[in-house]
Design an enzyme around this catalytic site. Structure first.
Site, PDB file in Angstrom:
ATOM      1  N   ALA A  30       0.835  -1.209   0.000  1.00 34.36           N
ATOM      2  CA  ALA A  30       0.000   0.000   0.000  1.00 34.36           C
ATOM      3  C   ALA A  30       0.867   1.256   0.000  1.00 34.36           C
ATOM      4  CB  ALA A  30      -0.929  -0.022   1.210  1.00 34.36           C
ATOM      5  N   LYS A  49       9.820   1.039   9.718  1.00 37.70           N
ATOM      6  CA  LYS A  49      10.488   0.810  11.005  1.00 37.70           C
ATOM      7  C   LYS A  49      11.544  -0.295  10.967  1.00 37.70           C
ATOM      8  CE  LYS A  49       6.861  -1.994  13.201  1.00 37.70           C
ATOM      9  NZ  LYS A  49       6.013  -2.147  14.381  1.00 37.70           N
ATOM     10  N   THR A  57       3.392  -7.899   3.239  1.00 38.52           N
ATOM     11  CA  THR A  57       3.388  -8.029   1.774  1.00 38.52           C
ATOM     12  C   THR A  57       4.457  -9.023   1.325  1.00 38.52           C
ATOM     13  OG1 THR A  57       2.645  -5.740   1.547  1.00 38.52           O
ATOM     14  CG2 THR A  57       3.683  -6.750  -0.389  1.00 38.52           C
ATOM     15  N   ALA A  60       3.411 -12.642   1.635  1.00 38.96           N
ATOM     16  CA  ALA A  60       2.188 -13.164   1.001  1.00 38.96           C
ATOM     17  C   ALA A  60       2.536 -14.279   0.017  1.00 38.96           C
ATOM     18  CB  ALA A  60       1.452 -12.033   0.297  1.00 38.96           C
ATOM     19  N   GLY A  63      -1.569 -15.326  -3.741  1.00 41.55           N
ATOM     20  CA  GLY A  63      -1.717 -14.587  -4.978  1.00 41.55           C
ATOM     21  C   GLY A  63      -2.606 -13.378  -4.863  1.00 41.55           C
ATOM     22  N   GLU A 127      -9.119 -20.175  -4.857  1.00 44.43           N
ATOM     23  CA  GLU A 127      -9.051 -20.087  -3.395  1.00 44.43           C
ATOM     24  C   GLU A 127     -10.462 -20.129  -2.839  1.00 44.43           C
ATOM     25  OE1 GLU A 127      -5.518 -18.174  -1.264  1.00 44.43           O
ATOM     26  OE2 GLU A 127      -6.075 -16.713  -2.763  1.00 44.43           O
ATOM     27  N   HIS A 243      -6.368 -17.437   9.879  1.00 48.35           N
ATOM     28  CA  HIS A 243      -6.140 -18.320   8.728  1.00 48.35           C
ATOM     29  C   HIS A 243      -6.242 -19.755   9.216  1.00 48.35           C
ATOM     30  CE1 HIS A 243      -4.547 -20.198   5.191  1.00 48.35           C
ATOM     31  NE2 HIS A 243      -4.626 -19.037   4.572  1.00 48.35           N
ATOM     32  N   ARG A 289     -13.015 -18.662   5.229  1.00 48.13           N
ATOM     33  CA  ARG A 289     -11.992 -18.872   6.254  1.00 48.13           C
ATOM     34  C   ARG A 289     -12.553 -18.993   7.672  1.00 48.13           C
ATOM     35  NH1 ARG A 289      -7.005 -15.105   4.089  1.00 48.13           N
ATOM     36  NH2 ARG A 289      -6.543 -16.554   2.420  1.00 48.13           N
ATOM     37  N   HIS A 350      -4.370 -13.733  11.325  1.00 47.58           N
ATOM     38  CA  HIS A 350      -3.820 -13.553   9.983  1.00 47.58           C
ATOM     39  C   HIS A 350      -4.038 -12.160   9.393  1.00 47.58           C
ATOM     40  CE1 HIS A 350      -2.410 -14.661   6.064  1.00 47.58           C
ATOM     41  NE2 HIS A 350      -3.593 -14.498   5.500  1.00 47.58           N
ATOM     42  N   ARG A 385     -12.874 -11.092   4.972  1.00 50.70           N
ATOM     43  CA  ARG A 385     -12.161 -10.798   3.728  1.00 50.70           C
ATOM     44  C   ARG A 385     -12.151 -12.004   2.798  1.00 50.70           C
ATOM     45  NH1 ARG A 385      -6.137 -11.245   2.294  1.00 50.70           N
ATOM     46  NH2 ARG A 385      -6.238 -12.739   3.992  1.00 50.70           N
ATOM     47  N   SER A 390      -6.578  -8.730  -0.550  1.00 48.94           N
ATOM     48  CA  SER A 390      -5.906  -7.638   0.167  1.00 48.94           C
ATOM     49  C   SER A 390      -4.686  -7.084  -0.563  1.00 48.94           C
ATOM     50  CB  SER A 390      -5.533  -8.059   1.582  1.00 48.94           C
ATOM     51  OG  SER A 390      -4.993  -9.334   1.578  1.00 48.94           O
TER      52      SER A 390
HETATM   53  C1  LIG Z   1       1.857 -15.012   5.512  1.00 53.34           C
HETATM   54  C2  LIG Z   1       0.885 -14.131   4.800  1.00 53.34           C
HETATM   55  C3  LIG Z   1       0.376 -14.518   3.568  1.00 53.34           C
HETATM   56  C4  LIG Z   1      -0.533 -13.711   2.887  1.00 53.34           C
HETATM   57  N1  LIG Z   1      -0.962 -14.089   1.652  1.00 53.34           N
HETATM   58  C5  LIG Z   1      -1.769 -13.236   0.946  1.00 53.34           C
HETATM   59  C6  LIG Z   1      -2.136 -13.534  -0.396  1.00 53.34           C
HETATM   60  O1  LIG Z   1      -1.727 -14.544  -0.961  1.00 53.34           O
HETATM   61  N2  LIG Z   1      -2.942 -12.653  -1.046  1.00 53.34           N
HETATM   62  C7  LIG Z   1      -3.415 -11.502  -0.471  1.00 53.34           C
HETATM   63  O2  LIG Z   1      -4.147 -10.744  -1.113  1.00 53.34           O
HETATM   64  N3  LIG Z   1      -3.060 -11.195   0.799  1.00 53.34           N
HETATM   65  C8  LIG Z   1      -2.248 -12.015   1.516  1.00 53.34           C
HETATM   66  N4  LIG Z   1      -1.876 -11.685   2.784  1.00 53.34           N
HETATM   67  C9  LIG Z   1      -2.305 -10.390   3.327  1.00 53.34           C
HETATM   68  C10 LIG Z   1      -1.473  -9.276   2.693  1.00 53.34           C
HETATM   69  O3  LIG Z   1      -0.152  -9.719   2.550  1.00 53.34           O
HETATM   70  C11 LIG Z   1      -1.504  -8.016   3.535  1.00 53.34           C
HETATM   71  O4  LIG Z   1      -2.803  -7.672   3.891  1.00 53.34           O
HETATM   72  C12 LIG Z   1      -0.885  -6.853   2.762  1.00 53.34           C
HETATM   73  O5  LIG Z   1       0.382  -7.218   2.278  1.00 53.34           O
HETATM   74  C13 LIG Z   1      -0.778  -5.628   3.660  1.00 53.34           C
HETATM   75  O6  LIG Z   1      -0.042  -4.657   2.981  1.00 53.34           O
HETATM   76  P1  LIG Z   1       0.223  -3.264   3.677  1.00 53.34           P
HETATM   77  O7  LIG Z   1       1.038  -2.470   2.738  1.00 53.34           O
HETATM   78  O8  LIG Z   1      -1.055  -2.685   4.146  1.00 53.34           O
HETATM   79  O9  LIG Z   1       1.053  -3.627   5.002  1.00 53.34           O
HETATM   80  P2  LIG Z   1       2.450  -4.387   5.161  1.00 53.34           P
HETATM   81  O10 LIG Z   1       2.843  -5.062   3.934  1.00 53.34           O
HETATM   82  O11 LIG Z   1       2.382  -5.201   6.391  1.00 53.34           O
HETATM   83  O12 LIG Z   1       3.458  -3.175   5.435  1.00 53.34           O
HETATM   84  C14 LIG Z   1       3.389  -2.426   6.623  1.00 53.34           C
HETATM   85  C15 LIG Z   1       4.579  -1.507   6.694  1.00 53.34           C
HETATM   86  O13 LIG Z   1       4.437  -0.564   7.756  1.00 53.34           O
HETATM   87  C16 LIG Z   1       5.666  -0.454   8.479  1.00 53.34           C
HETATM   88  N5  LIG Z   1       5.365   0.037   9.843  1.00 53.34           N
HETATM   89  C17 LIG Z   1       4.502  -0.493  10.750  1.00 53.34           C
HETATM   90  N6  LIG Z   1       4.505   0.254  11.875  1.00 53.34           N
HETATM   91  C18 LIG Z   1       5.395   1.270  11.682  1.00 53.34           C
HETATM   92  C19 LIG Z   1       5.848   2.349  12.489  1.00 53.34           C
HETATM   93  N7  LIG Z   1       5.416   2.572  13.740  1.00 53.34           N
HETATM   94  N8  LIG Z   1       6.769   3.190  11.958  1.00 53.34           N
HETATM   95  C20 LIG Z   1       7.266   3.001  10.704  1.00 53.34           C
HETATM   96  N9  LIG Z   1       6.875   1.975   9.907  1.00 53.34           N
HETATM   97  C21 LIG Z   1       5.941   1.134  10.393  1.00 53.34           C
HETATM   98  C22 LIG Z   1       6.226  -1.859   8.420  1.00 53.34           C
HETATM   99  O14 LIG Z   1       7.583  -1.872   8.734  1.00 53.34           O
HETATM  100  C23 LIG Z   1       5.903  -2.223   6.967  1.00 53.34           C
HETATM  101  O15 LIG Z   1       6.869  -1.663   6.105  1.00 53.34           O
HETATM  102  C24 LIG Z   1      -0.974 -12.490   3.478  1.00 53.34           C
HETATM  103  C25 LIG Z   1      -0.485 -12.106   4.721  1.00 53.34           C
HETATM  104  C26 LIG Z   1       0.449 -12.901   5.375  1.00 53.34           C
HETATM  105  C27 LIG Z   1       0.962 -12.458   6.712  1.00 53.34           C
END
Ligand SMILES: Cc1cc2nc3c(=O)[nH]c(=O)nc-3n(C[C@H](O)[C@H](O)[C@H](O)COP(=O)(O)OP(=O)(O)OC[C@H]3O[C@@H](n4cnc5c(N)ncnc54)[C@H](O)[C@@H]3O)c2cc1C
Length: 541
Positions: A30, A49, A57, A60, A63, A127, A243, A289, A350, A385, A390
């Protein structure tokens, strides 16, 4: 309810500062996608951080759900999302996700993302709860890292984007309902104020407040806590998705065994070797789920075991090797050969469905504060979800948030003069606290009392303990991320507990043993919103 506005004492007049047009906190899908778009119009600073790629991310596997396959349609993907969301989805947000999704994926492919193909065409997998094969994937089961790699390469070639790794956002700079940036701690360097015309929270999920989770170590709910302290509204906090299938080997991390494994035919069995999912849902292993997680929990109770099993042994071994190379490697490091052995699995925390309330351009109720990705809540996922929606959410709403912030700066939107902001806490820091012990206790409590199944008794037990721990932890002024994370985790745990106690029905990922039925008369299209200023409010769409 905790009413703190800042975690530390500071005076902006006396703190070194950096200035940028747009501050993005978080470097998952994001934050990175928002940065690429925003940087077309303005200067962007990303802070994160940990190292740049450490995120949910990156981890993941399965897919990205997207309407690109022959025979699929926007209406089908929308219908599947709404059905799983159990009457709580924001339909406008769902439509945006689905209709803008293909564009965001085609862009990624142009930037070099290498999604798996069959005979030169994108390969689609299945899925749970999708009515057809519409999930694209990369390197078999490493979609997230391919996505993260592609976006990071794109970010690094953009001179309008600066990055600060190992930089922890402690609090937002806010006054009278407007955000002016954040106060941050740069590891081994110093504390700084970052002034920004627009601030975007892209800080991801909350999995680390549970003892067992698939989430990265960075998923501690920081962004939601920062936003709450600044007066932002949070929504749908009772909906935490578990999950159903994470690897259960004592001492190992809870590695996800992706749902696509079941999509490709894996079978869930109990310790007696009995297939059980059809007892609970007509779709068997492909049930949503929440249904699968509760079914596994029941089988574990009935068979008095700590886990159930996934059976892939009937699938072709070459196919397994090509399609799930990472899962195969992880299992084999524990002497589990997925071609011959059953995989022990159980459900773990999850994905956070609730979060900072946003509109479809990422705006919050705080002026100049935006959010996107897992930390945000547009109502897109409703009460549950749909698998693989996501990463697409991060791309689509990351783009929209980057565009709306960048464009308004380019269009010359007037910003308020930056006020001086001071926080004086004057707390007693004489006694040391064992932060690791407190985090572990909180995680155990949440896993026991605010988990897949909850009821009034467990939720009140959680409330009493969280309030007790908060009564002394919140009075401390910590000087490092470990302490600030603990304070954020306690706050988010409290908000989840409060929302879960308030919603007296079962819906989607929220299951109350004392109210096991969905109650459409009282709760259909009804959200629980929480904020520092109003405590909580129940709103109807
Ligand atoms: C094991 C696993 C498998 C998954 N598989 C899938 C899948 O196949 N398909 C799908 O659609 N979704 C999947 N998901 C869900 C999906 O990966 C996440 O919902 C998505 O990647 C979230 O993206 P994001 O950018 O919101 O957050 P994230 O990718 O978690 O990034 C958060 C960022 O914020 C930073 N941050 C947090 N707090 C602070 C702070 N206080 N100060 C500075 N930086 C901070 C972190 O360091 C990180 O860089 C999976 C999740 C997991 C855990």
């Amino acid at each position: 309810m905790v009413k703190k506005r800042f975690l530390i004492s500071f005076d902006t007049k006396k703190t070194p500062y950096i200035q940028t047009d747009i501050l993005i906190i978080g470097s998952g899908v994001a934050g990175l996608r928002a940065a690429i778009e925003a940087a077309k119009y303005a200067k962007v600073l990303i802070i994160t951080k940990d190292k740049l790629s450490e995120s949910n991310t990156e981890q993941a596997q399965g897919g990205i759900a997207v309407v690109l396959s022959a025979g699929d349609s926007f209406e089908r993907h929308i219908e599947d999302t709404l059905r799983v969301g159990s009457g709580l989805c924001n339909e406008e947000a769902v439509r945006i996700l689905v209709e803008e999704g293909p564009l965001r994926i085609q862009e990624l492919i142009q930037w070099g993302a290498n999604f798996d193909k069959d005979d030169g065409r994108l390969s689609f997998t299945q899925e749970a709860a999708h009515s057809m094969r519409r999930i694209i994937h990369a390197k078999g089961d490493a979609t997230g890292s391919e996505l993260e790699k592609t976006l990071i390469l794109k970010i690094k070639e953009n001179s309008n984007i600066k990055i600060l790794e190992y930089t922890f956002a402690i609090d937002l700079l806010h006054k009278d309902g407007t955000c002016f940036g954040a106060i941050v701690d740069i590891k081994n360097v110093c504390r700084k104020v970052v002034y920004a015309q627009k601030t975007i929270l892209a800080t991801g999920g909350i999995g680390q407040i549970y003892r067992e989770t698939t989430n990265s170590i960075v998923a501690t709910g920081c962004g939601m806590a920062l936003a709450y302290r600044a007066g932002a509204q949070l929504m749908d906090m009772e909906f935490v998705q578990f999950h159903p299938t994470t690897l259960y080997v004592a001492g190992a991390s809870r590695t996800l065994i992706s749902e696509t494994v079941r999509g490709e035919g894996a079978i869930l069995k109990n310790k007696y070797g009995e297939r059980f999912m059809f007892k609970y849902h007509p779709e068997g292993e492909l049930a949503p789920r929440d249904v699968a997680s509760r079914a596994i929990l029941r089988e574990m109770k009935e068979t008095n075991d700590t886990h159930v099993y996934l059976d892939l042994t009937h699938l072709d071994s070459q196919f397994l090797k090509n399609r799930f190379p990472n899962i195969m490697e992880t299992c084999s490091s524990f002497d589990i050969d997925i071609k011959k052995d059953l995989i022990p699995v159980r459900p773990t925390a999850h994905y956070m469905i609730g979060g900072i309330k946003i509109d479809t351009n990422g705006s919050t109720n705080i002026r100049n504060l935006y959010a996107c990705g897992e930390t945000a809540c547009s109502g897109l996922h409703g009460a549950n979800r749909l698998a693989s929606n996501s990463l697409l959410e991060g791309l689509v709403f990351g783009w929209r948030t980057g565009y709306s912030t960048g464009k308004s700066i380019k269009d010359g939107e007037k910003t308020k003069a930056i006020p001086e902001i001071r926080s004086i806490l004057g707390y007693d820091n004489s006694k040391e606290l064992n932060i690791g012990d407190l985090k572990a206790s909180l995680k155990s409590l949440m896993s026991k009392c605010v988990s897949i199944e909850r009821d009034e008794k467990t939720l009140l037990e959680a409330e009493e303990k969280i309030d007790f721990w908060s009564s002394y932890v919140m009075k401390k002024e910590f000087s490092n991320p470990n302490g600030w994370e603990l304070q954020n985790m306690l706050l988010i745990a409290k908000l989840i507990q409060k929302a879960a106690l308030t919603r007296k029905e079962s819906r989607g990922a929220h299951y109350r043993k004392d109210y096991p039925k969905q109650n459409d008369i009282e709760w259909l299209k009804t959200h629980i919103e929480l904020s520092r200023n109003i405590d909580y409010e129940i709103t109807k769409l």
